[in-house]
Design a protein around this motif. Sequence first.
Motif, PDB file in Angstrom:
ATOM      1  N   UNK A 397       1.192  -0.977   0.414  1.00  0.00           N
ATOM      2  CA  UNK A 397      -0.157  -0.437   0.035  1.00  0.00           C
ATOM      3  C   UNK A 397       0.633   0.852   0.109  1.00  0.00           C
ATOM      4  N   UNK A 398       1.962   1.394   0.900  1.00  0.00           N
ATOM      5  CA  UNK A 398       3.153   2.394   0.406  1.00  0.00           C
ATOM      6  C   UNK A 398       3.220   2.248  -0.186  1.00  0.00           C
ATOM      7  N   UNK A 399       4.075   1.365  -0.807  1.00  0.00           N
ATOM      8  CA  UNK A 399       4.773   1.273  -2.444  1.00  0.00           C
ATOM      9  C   UNK A 399       3.614   2.032  -3.377  1.00  0.00           C
ATOM     10  N   UNK A 400       2.231   1.523  -3.580  1.00  0.00           N
ATOM     11  CA  UNK A 400       1.483   2.354  -4.610  1.00  0.00           C
ATOM     12  C   UNK A 400       1.334   3.543  -3.829  1.00  0.00           C
ATOM     13  N   UNK A 401       0.812   4.255  -2.851  1.00  0.00           N
ATOM     14  CA  UNK A 401       0.801   5.635  -2.691  1.00  0.00           C
ATOM     15  C   UNK A 401       1.775   6.270  -3.421  1.00  0.00           C
ATOM     16  N   UNK A 402       3.148   6.294  -3.500  1.00  0.00           N
ATOM     17  CA  UNK A 402       4.386   6.903  -3.311  1.00  0.00           C
ATOM     18  C   UNK A 402       3.981   6.834  -5.721  1.00  0.00           C
ATOM     19  N   UNK A 403       4.067   5.671  -5.573  1.00  0.00           N
ATOM     20  CA  UNK A 403       3.888   4.982  -7.380  1.00  0.00           C
ATOM     21  C   UNK A 403       3.432   6.663  -7.369  1.00  0.00           C
ATOM     22  N   UNK A 412      10.731  12.453  -9.204  1.00  0.00           N
ATOM     23  CA  UNK A 412      10.990  11.564  -7.895  1.00  0.00           C
ATOM     24  C   UNK A 412      11.624  11.934  -7.074  1.00  0.00           C
ATOM     25  N   UNK A 413      11.220  12.076  -5.687  1.00  0.00           N
ATOM     26  CA  UNK A 413      11.893  12.878  -4.489  1.00  0.00           C
ATOM     27  C   UNK A 413      13.024  11.648  -4.887  1.00  0.00           C
ATOM     28  N   UNK A 414      14.143  11.498  -4.108  1.00  0.00           N
ATOM     29  CA  UNK A 414      15.152  10.747  -3.303  1.00  0.00           C
ATOM     30  C   UNK A 414      14.715  10.413  -2.016  1.00  0.00           C
ATOM     31  N   UNK A 415      13.751  11.272  -0.864  1.00  0.00           N
ATOM     32  CA  UNK A 415      13.522  10.648  -0.126  1.00  0.00           C
ATOM     33  C   UNK A 415      12.461   9.646  -0.180  1.00  0.00           C
ATOM     34  N   UNK A 416      11.521  10.189  -0.699  1.00  0.00           N
ATOM     35  CA  UNK A 416      10.290   8.962  -0.955  1.00  0.00           C
ATOM     36  C   UNK A 416      11.271   7.841  -2.029  1.00  0.00           C
ATOM     37  N   UNK A 417      11.509   7.954  -2.208  1.00  0.00           N
ATOM     38  CA  UNK A 417      11.767   6.469  -3.158  1.00  0.00           C
ATOM     39  C   UNK A 417      13.396   5.411  -2.316  1.00  0.00           C
ATOM     40  N   UNK A 418      13.671   6.352  -1.201  1.00  0.00           N
ATOM     41  CA  UNK A 418      14.476   5.443  -0.337  1.00  0.00           C
ATOM     42  C   UNK A 418      12.935   4.587   0.618  1.00  0.00           C
ATOM     43  N   UNK A 419      12.117   5.292   0.955  1.00  0.00           N
ATOM     44  CA  UNK A 419      10.781   4.607   2.168  1.00  0.00           C
ATOM     45  C   UNK A 419      10.353   3.344   0.592  1.00  0.00           C
ATOM     46  N   UNK A 420      10.151   3.579  -0.539  1.00  0.00           N
ATOM     47  CA  UNK A 420       9.776   2.562  -1.265  1.00  0.00           C
ATOM     48  C   UNK A 420      10.317   1.425  -1.809  1.00  0.00           C
ATOM     49  N   UNK A 421      11.779   1.991  -1.272  1.00  0.00           N
ATOM     50  CA  UNK A 421      12.736   0.284  -0.882  1.00  0.00           C
ATOM     51  C   UNK A 421      13.029  -0.090  -0.280  1.00  0.00           C
ATOM     52  N   UNK A 422      12.589   0.851   1.132  1.00  0.00           N
ATOM     53  CA  UNK A 422      12.373  -0.198   2.208  1.00  0.00           C
ATOM     54  C   UNK A 422      11.384  -1.272   2.310  1.00  0.00           C
ATOM     55  N   UNK A 423      10.193  -0.379   1.885  1.00  0.00           N
ATOM     56  CA  UNK A 423       8.782  -1.910   2.067  1.00  0.00           C
ATOM     57  C   UNK A 423       8.969  -2.672   0.978  1.00  0.00           C
ATOM     58  N   UNK A 424       9.498  -2.181   0.179  1.00  0.00           N
ATOM     59  CA  UNK A 424      10.146  -3.696  -0.679  1.00  0.00           C
ATOM     60  C   UNK A 424      10.566  -4.720  -0.402  1.00  0.00           C
ATOM     61  N   UNK A 425      11.631  -4.153   0.538  1.00  0.00           N
ATOM     62  CA  UNK A 425      13.007  -4.503   1.027  1.00  0.00           C
ATOM     63  C   UNK A 425      12.060  -5.504   1.734  1.00  0.00           C
ATOM     64  N   UNK A 426      11.265  -4.887   2.964  1.00  0.00           N
ATOM     65  CA  UNK A 426      10.315  -5.873   3.583  1.00  0.00           C
ATOM     66  C   UNK A 426       9.225  -6.855   3.136  1.00  0.00           C
ATOM     67  N   UNK A 427       9.165  -6.619   2.288  1.00  0.00           N
ATOM     68  CA  UNK A 427       7.770  -7.349   1.120  1.00  0.00           C
ATOM     69  C   UNK A 427       8.723  -8.665   0.669  1.00  0.00           C
ATOM     70  N   UNK A 428       9.964  -8.119   0.203  1.00  0.00           N
ATOM     71  CA  UNK A 428      11.424  -9.234  -0.245  1.00  0.00           C
ATOM     72  C   UNK A 428      11.838 -10.834   1.437  1.00  0.00           C
TER      73      UNK A 428
END
Length: 592
Positions: A397-403, A412-428
């Motif tokens: 949900x977080x990833x979809x919202x930022x996309x 694409x803001x770097x700060x938001x991009x880092x949050x997206x990567x953290x959430x994807x790592x959590x999914x992984x």
Amino acid sequence: MNGSVFSSCLEASLQGQAILNDNGEFLFVNRAFCEHVGYTKEELLLLSIESFVIYEANEDLMKKEPIIKRGMQQKQVEKLILHGNGYLQTTLFTVTDVSDLNQGYYHVQLDKIVTTFDDVDFSMLESKLRDRDEVRLPKKILDGIKDTIITIRLDGQFLYANEAAEKLFNRSMEELLSNDFWTYLKQNNDEELLSKFYQLLAGEEYTQFEVYKKDQDEWFDVRAYRSDDQVTLYFINISNRKKMEKELKESEMNYRSLVEKSPETISVHNGKEIIYINPAGKKLFGIRSFSEGALNLSEIVVAQDQARMRENYRMLLTGKKEMTNSVYTLKRLDGKKFDAEATTTLITFKGKPAFRTILKDLSERKKVDDLIRKSDKLSVVAQLAAGVAHEIRNPLTTVKGFLQLFQKEQEVKPFYLSLVMEELERVEAIIYEYLTLAKPNVESVFSKIDIQVLLEQILTLTKAQSNMNNVTLEFEYEQVPAIYGLEKQLKQVFINLLRNAIEALTDKGTIHVRILKHPDNQVCIQVEDNGCGIPSERIDRLGEPFYSTKEKGTGLGLMVCYKIIEHHNGVLNIYSEAGKGTTLEVILPASN
């Protein structure tokens, strides 16, 4: 010179020596004194000197000269005493007052035996002893005893009977002394007593037996001693003991019946050998006949489970657990294997610590479980899918919202991009944990592992995280043998345990990591923190899927740790107290 030297000197004297108190009670007697008066040291220490002094019939008891009194200095007193062997003799006592300021003490010496009454008329003497109250030993000592004591001649004539004898025989003292014992037995049809006394008449010096008095509904332990032509009998009332024995026997029979007829296997063992096993257990293991210690636990528990079994017993002996519940693979005597659930508690058996284990054969349960598993497979799959969806939905949900935000703003803001990567790592990470959960024990070749080197590598990896959280890591180790295992899986276990410990700590916390020798050729690795701890009611649920003490935890990490350690034939123990920290203990078998 100390008191023991004085006692030794008195004991070595060839003359009778004794120390009395103000009441005439014996505090010390030497062997010579005992030989002179015919009583043992144990008997004299329970008496006073007046107990065996005989006074003449015309002697005024109120005006009699006492044997001891204050101020006596080597005062010689001649007295007639009742010798322990049953005759009278005149004895010369030399008494000296050796009192101190607080307590009266008297030294008594037997200088010589003046006269022994070997030629007197014993019939007159016996009559005199029966009729007079001045024989201190029976009247003062024996009458106060609750047990019946009588002395008779071999012809049955009563020579002495204490007050308890009147109640037992339901006759007054005069009636007893005017009759003989054999007549009494015949009148009361007491054939059992008669048969026992024939042994004494035949020359036996001692006999002991139990007798039941129907008219009084009481049991007596009878002890009879013969000395020349006399027999002394002690009737000790053992009715209470008999009643307790009866109740205990009935209780034992009831409990034995419960155990013997139980459909479950109940056994008692000392951790190595089986001491007792009930019929259900004999049937379970195929035992035809059983004797204590004939069955060794190592013969019925497979080798892979023996270390875990001994560890459970150690937990019980040290009081860390009151009961253990484990599933072992066991062997019948014919070699067939089966799984059984073992519930073990610590008990006392024959005065020694022992273990009581109740076994439940899981063979039938496994069949039922297989049926239930097949019938509920879709339900389980649905539940697991719901759990996966629930855990993954939040980060997605977080990833979809930022996309969507990136799509709208075309930036694409770097700060938001880092949050997206953290959430994807959590999914992984969640997917990886599920995959590990699905196949944690993939067949691989175990290799030899130096546990010290492995933990040093892991501590290096987690040092950055610990520094960020202001946590101190302390490492202690003993020289221990190598272990066999899968290095990647064991790394996963210890990294997970260390991360949990770091997350449980507040500012300036400390984690102690220790490698210790453990009994039964095992290695113990401890991870101890001084964090918030875990409430006792939550410890039992640790390792369940979807149950975690952390706010965003899935509970799968610790569950995977349990499975990996079990795959290595190890044990994971958790000890914790809220507010005082947690200790995690991993016990693994050594390489050999």
